[in-house]
Enzyme design. Structure first.
Site, PDB file in Angstrom:
ATOM      1  N   CYS A 177       0.837  -1.200   0.000  1.00 21.27           N
ATOM      2  CA  CYS A 177       0.000   0.000   0.000  1.00 21.27           C
ATOM      3  C   CYS A 177       0.873   1.252   0.000  1.00 21.27           C
ATOM      4  CB  CYS A 177      -0.994  -0.039   1.164  1.00 21.27           C
ATOM      5  SG  CYS A 177      -2.352   1.145   0.989  1.00 21.27           S
ATOM      6  N   GLU A 222      -1.338  -8.737   4.182  1.00 24.31           N
ATOM      7  CA  GLU A 222      -1.266  -9.111   5.600  1.00 24.31           C
ATOM      8  C   GLU A 222      -2.631  -9.152   6.273  1.00 24.31           C
ATOM      9  OE1 GLU A 222      -1.971  -4.847   6.081  1.00 24.31           O
ATOM     10  OE2 GLU A 222      -0.895  -6.048   4.595  1.00 24.31           O
ATOM     11  N   HIS A 230      -3.526  -5.064   0.719  1.00 17.13           N
ATOM     12  CA  HIS A 230      -2.972  -5.436   2.023  1.00 17.13           C
ATOM     13  C   HIS A 230      -2.976  -6.956   2.199  1.00 17.13           C
ATOM     14  CE1 HIS A 230      -2.480  -1.572   4.190  1.00 17.13           C
ATOM     15  NE2 HIS A 230      -3.345  -1.149   3.282  1.00 17.13           N
TER      16      HIS A 230
END
Length: 237
Positions: free
Chosen positions: A110, A207, A205
Site C-alpha cells: 500500500c 497481511e 494489504h
C-alpha cells in the site's frame, strides 16, 4: 532475516499503559514467519544509517500507513491528502534506496508501494474513490496481474479479490518499474522491477488476508539474494 517497517504513534494503549510506541499490525510479521523468514521490526528513524542496516538484512517489507508527503514527489497538497509522517517518509525512503543499492529484495505494501514508486522518481494521485472500506474496515475488490510479470508468476493471471484500504495511487510510474496488476477501473495495483532481485509493490494489504504467497515469494527471493551476496562479497573470496 526480513526487516519490516513500523508506525510510530503518539498514544498506544496496552494494559495500564498509554504511551508513544512503534507498532505494526500483526499480520505482517505472522506472514513473514509462516513463510520461513525471521521478522525484525524497524521503527522509522531518519537518522539511521540505512545502508549499514540493510547489509544486515536479507529482505525488506515497507508497510502500509499514512499518505506520503506530496513534496516528496514535487506536488502541491490536495485538500483530501492526509497528514504527513515526515520522519517515516525520510526513514523508509532511505531504507528503500539502500535496499535497491545493496540488492536486497523489497516488498512494498500500500503506502510502501507508493513510496517505492516515489523513491524511483514516480508520482502519486492524491485522492481516488472506491478503493477503501468504512473507516477502520478493509474493503475488497478484484485485481488482475499482468501476464508475463513476476507478480503473475506468483499469483497467476486470473482475477483475484484482495483486501484494500487506500485513497491514493500510483500516477507516473517510477524509473525501472513496470505495472504488474490493475484494478477493474484501470488503477495501478502493483509495480515491480522486471529483473534482478525481487522488487515488488502491491496496492492492497496481503497481511490482512490469508494468502501468504507474496510473503513466501519475498522470503524465497531474500534467501537467494543473501546466498548470492555471500558468494560475491570480498569476505567470501
Amino acid at each position: 532475516m526480513i526487516g519490516v517497517s513500523t508506525y510510530v504513534e503518539s498514544s498506544v494503549r496496552w494494559g495500564v499503559w498509554d504511551l508513544p510506541a512503534a507498532v505494526l499490525p500483526a499480520g505482517y510479521h505472522r506472514q513473514v514467519r509462516a513463510a520461513g523468514g525471521l521478522p525484525v521490526l524497524l521503527p522509522p528513524d531518519d537518522e539511521a544509517d540505512a545502508a549499514e542496516l540493510l547489509r544486515r538484512l536479507d529482505g525488506l517489507v515497507v508497510a502500509g500507513g499514512p499518505d506520503v508527503a506530496p513534496e516528496r514527489y514535487g506536488a502541491a497538497r490536495h485538500p483530501r491528502c492526509g497528514p504527513s509522517a515526515h520522519a517515516r517518509d525520510a526513514g523508509e525512503l532511505a531504507l528503500i534506496r539502500a535496499a535497491l543499492a545493496e540488492g536486497v529484495p523489497v516488498l512494498g505494501v500500500c503506502r510502501g508501494m507508493q513510496l517505492l514508486n516515489v523513491a524511483l522518481g514516480g508520482t502519486l494521485v492524491q485522492h481516488v474513490e472506491g478503493h477503501g472500506g468504512q473507516p477502520g474496515v478493509f474493503g475488497r475488490h478484484p485485481v488482475r496481474p499482468v501476464a508475463g510479470t513476476r507478480l503473475a508468476g506468483v499469483l497467476g493471471t486470473g482475477e483475484l479479490p484482495v483486501p484494500t484500504y487506500h485513497h491514493q495511487a500510483v500516477d507516473r510510474v517510477g524509473d525501472g518499474l513496470v505495472v504488474s496488476a490493475f484494478a477493474g477501473d484501470g488503477l495501478v495495483e502493483a509495480v515491480e522491477r522486471p529483473d534482478g532481485p525481487l522488487v515488488l509493490g502491491v496496492q492492497w494489504h496481503p497481511e490482512a488476508g490469508d494468502d501468504g504467497r507474496l510473503a513466501a515469494a519475498l522470503v524465497t527471493a531474500a534467501a537467494a539474494a543473501a546466498e548470492e551476496r555471500a558468494r560475491t562479497s570480498p569476505a567470501a573470496r
